[in-house]
Design a protein around this motif. Structure first.
Motif, mmCIF file in Angstrom:
data_model
loop_
_atom_site.group_PDB
_atom_site.id
_atom_site.type_symbol
_atom_site.label_atom_id
_atom_site.label_comp_id
_atom_site.label_asym_id
_atom_site.label_seq_id
_atom_site.Cartn_x
_atom_site.Cartn_y
_atom_site.Cartn_z
ATOM 1 N N ALA A 42 -13.218 82.607 -62.135
ATOM 2 C CA ALA A 42 -12.493 81.402 -61.734
ATOM 3 C C ALA A 42 -13.513 80.503 -61.048
ATOM 4 N N GLN A 43 -13.509 79.229 -61.421
ATOM 5 C CA GLN A 43 -14.489 78.296 -60.885
ATOM 6 C C GLN A 43 -13.790 77.024 -60.429
ATOM 7 N N ALA A 44 -14.295 76.435 -59.356
ATOM 8 C CA ALA A 44 -13.760 75.157 -58.888
ATOM 9 C C ALA A 44 -13.940 74.117 -59.986
ATOM 10 N N SER A 45 -12.953 73.260 -60.142
ATOM 11 C CA SER A 45 -13.033 72.242 -61.198
ATOM 12 C C SER A 45 -13.933 71.075 -60.803
ATOM 13 N N GLU A 46 -14.169 70.904 -59.521
ATOM 14 C CA GLU A 46 -14.992 69.791 -59.030
ATOM 15 C C GLU A 46 -16.030 70.295 -58.032
ATOM 16 N N PHE A 47 -17.109 69.533 -57.894
ATOM 17 C CA PHE A 47 -18.098 69.821 -56.865
ATOM 18 C C PHE A 47 -17.553 69.373 -55.515
ATOM 19 N N SER A 48 -17.873 70.115 -54.482
ATOM 20 C CA SER A 48 -17.501 69.762 -53.116
ATOM 21 C C SER A 48 -18.766 69.828 -52.263
ATOM 22 N N HIS A 49 -19.166 68.700 -51.701
ATOM 23 C CA HIS A 49 -20.401 68.616 -50.906
ATOM 24 C C HIS A 49 -21.605 69.075 -51.726
ATOM 25 N N GLY A 50 -21.577 68.809 -53.032
ATOM 26 C CA GLY A 50 -22.695 69.140 -53.911
ATOM 27 C C GLY A 50 -22.661 70.543 -54.499
ATOM 28 N N TRP A 51 -21.596 71.309 -54.225
ATOM 29 C CA TRP A 51 -21.521 72.693 -54.694
ATOM 30 C C TRP A 51 -20.206 72.945 -55.408
ATOM 31 N N LYS A 52 -20.250 73.806 -56.405
ATOM 32 C CA LYS A 52 -19.056 74.238 -57.136
ATOM 33 C C LYS A 52 -18.930 75.749 -56.966
ATOM 34 N N GLU A 53 -17.885 76.182 -56.260
ATOM 35 C CA GLU A 53 -17.700 77.602 -55.967
ATOM 36 C C GLU A 53 -17.088 78.338 -57.160
ATOM 37 N N TYR A 54 -17.364 79.646 -57.221
ATOM 38 C CA TYR A 54 -16.809 80.484 -58.281
ATOM 39 C C TYR A 54 -16.673 81.926 -57.797
ATOM 40 N N ILE A 55 -15.793 82.655 -58.465
ATOM 41 C CA ILE A 55 -15.653 84.105 -58.272
ATOM 42 C C ILE A 55 -15.687 84.747 -59.655
ATOM 43 N N THR A 56 -16.485 85.800 -59.780
ATOM 44 C CA THR A 56 -16.493 86.626 -60.993
ATOM 45 C C THR A 56 -16.201 88.057 -60.570
ATOM 46 N N ILE A 57 -15.251 88.682 -61.254
ATOM 47 C CA ILE A 57 -14.942 90.082 -60.974
ATOM 48 C C ILE A 57 -15.135 90.904 -62.242
ATOM 49 N N LEU A 58 -15.428 92.184 -62.039
ATOM 50 C CA LEU A 58 -15.476 93.152 -63.126
ATOM 51 C C LEU A 58 -14.391 94.175 -62.849
ATOM 52 N N VAL A 59 -13.517 94.385 -63.831
ATOM 53 C CA VAL A 59 -12.439 95.365 -63.727
ATOM 54 C C VAL A 59 -12.734 96.497 -64.701
ATOM 55 N N LYS A 60 -12.715 97.732 -64.186
ATOM 56 C CA LYS A 60 -12.881 98.937 -65.010
ATOM 57 C C LYS A 60 -11.803 99.918 -64.605
ATOM 58 N N GLY A 61 -11.158 100.514 -65.578
ATOM 59 C CA GLY A 61 -10.118 101.493 -65.293
ATOM 60 C C GLY A 61 -8.976 100.909 -64.478
ATOM 61 N N GLY A 62 -8.748 99.610 -64.624
ATOM 62 C CA GLY A 62 -7.670 98.940 -63.911
ATOM 63 C C GLY A 62 -7.979 98.597 -62.471
ATOM 64 N N SER A 63 -9.206 98.854 -62.016
ATOM 65 C CA SER A 63 -9.598 98.558 -60.638
ATOM 66 C C SER A 63 -10.782 97.602 -60.619
ATOM 67 N N ILE A 64 -10.819 96.768 -59.589
ATOM 68 C CA ILE A 64 -11.957 95.868 -59.403
ATOM 69 C C ILE A 64 -13.135 96.712 -58.931
ATOM 70 N N VAL A 65 -14.250 96.633 -59.653
ATOM 71 C CA VAL A 65 -15.431 97.410 -59.278
ATOM 72 C C VAL A 65 -16.584 96.522 -58.810
ATOM 73 N N SER A 66 -16.479 95.212 -59.056
ATOM 74 C CA SER A 66 -17.544 94.305 -58.651
ATOM 75 C C SER A 66 -16.954 92.914 -58.423
ATOM 76 N N VAL A 67 -17.433 92.250 -57.367
ATOM 77 C CA VAL A 67 -17.003 90.885 -57.064
ATOM 78 C C VAL A 67 -18.231 90.067 -56.713
ATOM 79 N N GLU A 68 -18.385 88.921 -57.350
ATOM 80 C CA GLU A 68 -19.419 87.959 -56.975
ATOM 81 C C GLU A 68 -18.727 86.673 -56.591
ATOM 82 N N TYR A 69 -19.010 86.201 -55.389
ATOM 83 C CA TYR A 69 -18.488 84.922 -54.921
ATOM 84 C C TYR A 69 -19.681 84.103 -54.470
ATOM 85 N N ASN A 70 -19.794 82.898 -55.004
ATOM 86 C CA ASN A 70 -20.902 82.036 -54.632
ATOM 87 C C ASN A 70 -20.570 80.615 -55.047
#
Length: 147
Positions: A34-62
């Motif tokens: 999921a990613q912000a649709s617009e830049f805010s103060h020059g930055w566009k935030e996002y989250i990427t997750i990896l799901v394995k076996g029905g559970s979240i195993v990795s999260v990247e937020y930046n």
């Protein structure tokens, strides 16, 4: 014979319940962003997750700028924010991501003082990425994070 049949019927009825217990929130395996649709103060935030076996195993937020440079790598920004807000992107992005991972999308996320704007964006992005994982849609979802 009737007893065996009754046991088999009971097991068949319980099978969906047993598989649902191992599948957190009905999350489908895969990568979701999921990613912000617009830049805010020059930055566009996002989250990427990896799901394995029905559970979240990795999260990247930046966040990234227009050239794709990652916010938590910006040492000048980090120093300025640390001195003015008491926190910096490399600290709060990891903190928020870890809370999502530990709570598996079920628990609340605690805000860090000095990163409340990113906290609001994170909450919105987290809900969007979890919804993508529930339906199994691996396309990037763009979200209005203005608050």
């Amino acid at each position: 014979m009737k007893r065996i049949l009754a046991i088999l019927v009971a097991l068949l009825l319980m099978a969906p319940l047993m598989t649902a217990c191992g599948n957190q929130e009905g999350l489908q395996d895969g990568y979701y962003t999921a990613q912000a649709s617009e830049f805010s103060h020059g930055w566009k935030e996002y989250i990427t997750i990896l799901v394995k076996g029905g559970s979240i195993v990795s999260v990247e937020y930046n966040a990234e700028n227009a050239s794709g440079f990652i916010k938590s790598w910006d040492n000048t920004y980090m120093q300025n924010m640390l001195h003015s807000n008491g926190t910096y992107p490399n600290e709060y992005t990891r903190y928020y991501a870890n809370q999502l991972l530990e709570g598996q999308g079920e628990g609340g996320i605690d805000a860090i003082t000095g990163a409340t704007s990113s906290y609001g964006s994170f909450q919105i992005l987290a809900q969007a990425v979890l919804e993508q994982a529930r339906v199994g849609d691996s396309s990037i979802v763009f979200v209005d994070t203005a608050h």
